[in-house]
Design a protein around this motif. Structure first.
Motif, PDB file in Angstrom:
ATOM      1  N   LYS A 133       0.684  -1.122  -0.110  1.00  0.00           N
ATOM      2  CA  LYS A 133       0.025   0.149  -0.013  1.00  0.00           C
ATOM      3  C   LYS A 133       0.798   1.229   0.023  1.00  0.00           C
ATOM      4  CE  LYS A 133      -3.486   2.627   3.048  1.00  0.00           C
ATOM      5  NZ  LYS A 133      -4.009   2.955   1.898  1.00  0.00           N
ATOM      6  N   GLU A 134       1.929   1.224   0.820  1.00  0.00           N
ATOM      7  CA  GLU A 134       2.761   2.380   1.012  1.00  0.00           C
ATOM      8  C   GLU A 134       3.474   2.648  -0.298  1.00  0.00           C
ATOM      9  OE1 GLU A 134       4.977   1.710   4.391  1.00  0.00           O
ATOM     10  OE2 GLU A 134       3.005   2.596   5.812  1.00  0.00           O
ATOM     11  N   ASP A 136       2.306   2.412  -3.117  1.00  0.00           N
ATOM     12  CA  ASP A 136       1.224   2.507  -4.249  1.00  0.00           C
ATOM     13  C   ASP A 136       1.259   1.428  -5.153  1.00  0.00           C
ATOM     14  OD1 ASP A 136       0.707   5.386  -3.279  1.00  0.00           O
ATOM     15  OD2 ASP A 136       2.604   6.199  -4.232  1.00  0.00           O
TER      16      ASP A 136
END
Length: 256
Positions: A133-134, A136
């Motif tokens: 998630k971090e 992207d």
């Protein structure tokens, strides 16, 4: 109108007696029209729960299965064994299976195909880790998981699958994606299905959100047009809490 699904995943909790006590309490308040309600329990509790659920609106599900009919796979449970018990649902590809038991996308696909061929409804989980998630990579990761999970299935077979988007970082953490963030990813999942098959299949398939869903936030998720219910962990362990989730989904389903 897609019928909402509220599925509880008990994970490795509840003995047979505890499961039956829960069911007795839950049935009094958790049966509702306009929603598919599923309790996914440990293997040892499945026969007793299937018997207890006869004549009710509550479905019983397994939390895993092997893709082979039978064989020298010590400790595994095959699809025909679930058929024999009378279980109609099975969770496949939960992040805990992927993380702790090295379950691959290929294994998820084999299990999904096997479930469909044995008239089981697979609840197939996809979702990104916090690191992904971090970076992207949410859409990239989720798309790959969806495409690989459904590979080899016909359009008719895909509509029998229930997908569950469960961001790994939200499971059991007390954190949940915002309803808007969950809707964005689930809308992307639906687009992925449309790209692989067609828009009608994408419109028909049901996609759930999972990850720290509880009575206090369920309405915000159900209000989203692409979210068709929830796969619930911790909040499903308490009969009152889970009944409130079912009630919320029944209300939304009734409005449709």
């Amino acid at each position: 109108m897609r019928t909402p699904v509220i599925a509880g995943n008990w994970k490795m909790y509840k003995t047979v007696n505890e499961a039956l006590e829960y069911f007795t309490s839950f049935r009094e308040k958790g049966e509702a029209e306009g929603v598919e309600t599923v309790l996914c329990a440990p293997f040892v509790a499945l026969p007793a729960l299937v018997e207890a659920a006869k004549g009710s609106r509550i479905g019983i599900g397994a939390q895993n299965m092997h893709w082979e009919e039978e064989g020298a796979f010590t400790g595994e449970v095959g699809p025909s064994m679930l058929n024999a018990v009378g279980v109609p649902y099975v969770v496949i590809g939960h992040s805990e299976r992927r993380t702790y038991f090295a379950e691959t996308d290929e294994a998820v696909n084999k299990k999904t195909q096997s479930a469909i061929s044995h008239d089981l409804v697979p609840i197939v989980c996809v979702g990104e880790t916090l690191e992904e998630k971090e970076a992207d990579r949410t859409q990239e990761v989720v798309r790959e998981q969806v495409v690989k999970a459904l590979a080899g299935l016909s359009s008719d077979e895909v509509t029998q699958v229930v997908l569950a988007y469960e961001p790994v970082w939200a499971i059991g953490s007390g954190k949940s994606a915002t309803a808007e963030d969950a809707e964005e990813v689930i809308r992307f999942v639906r687009k992925t299905v449309a790209d692989q098959y067609d828009q009608q299949v994408a419109n028909d398939i049901r996609i759930l959100y999972g990850g720290s869903v509880k009575p206090g936030n369920i309405d915000s998720f159900l209000e989203q047009p692409d979210i068709d219910g929830a796969l619930v962990g911790g909040a499903s362990l308490d009969a009152d809490s889970f009944a409130r989730l079912v009630e919320a989904a029944a209300k939304r389903g009734g409005e449709g």
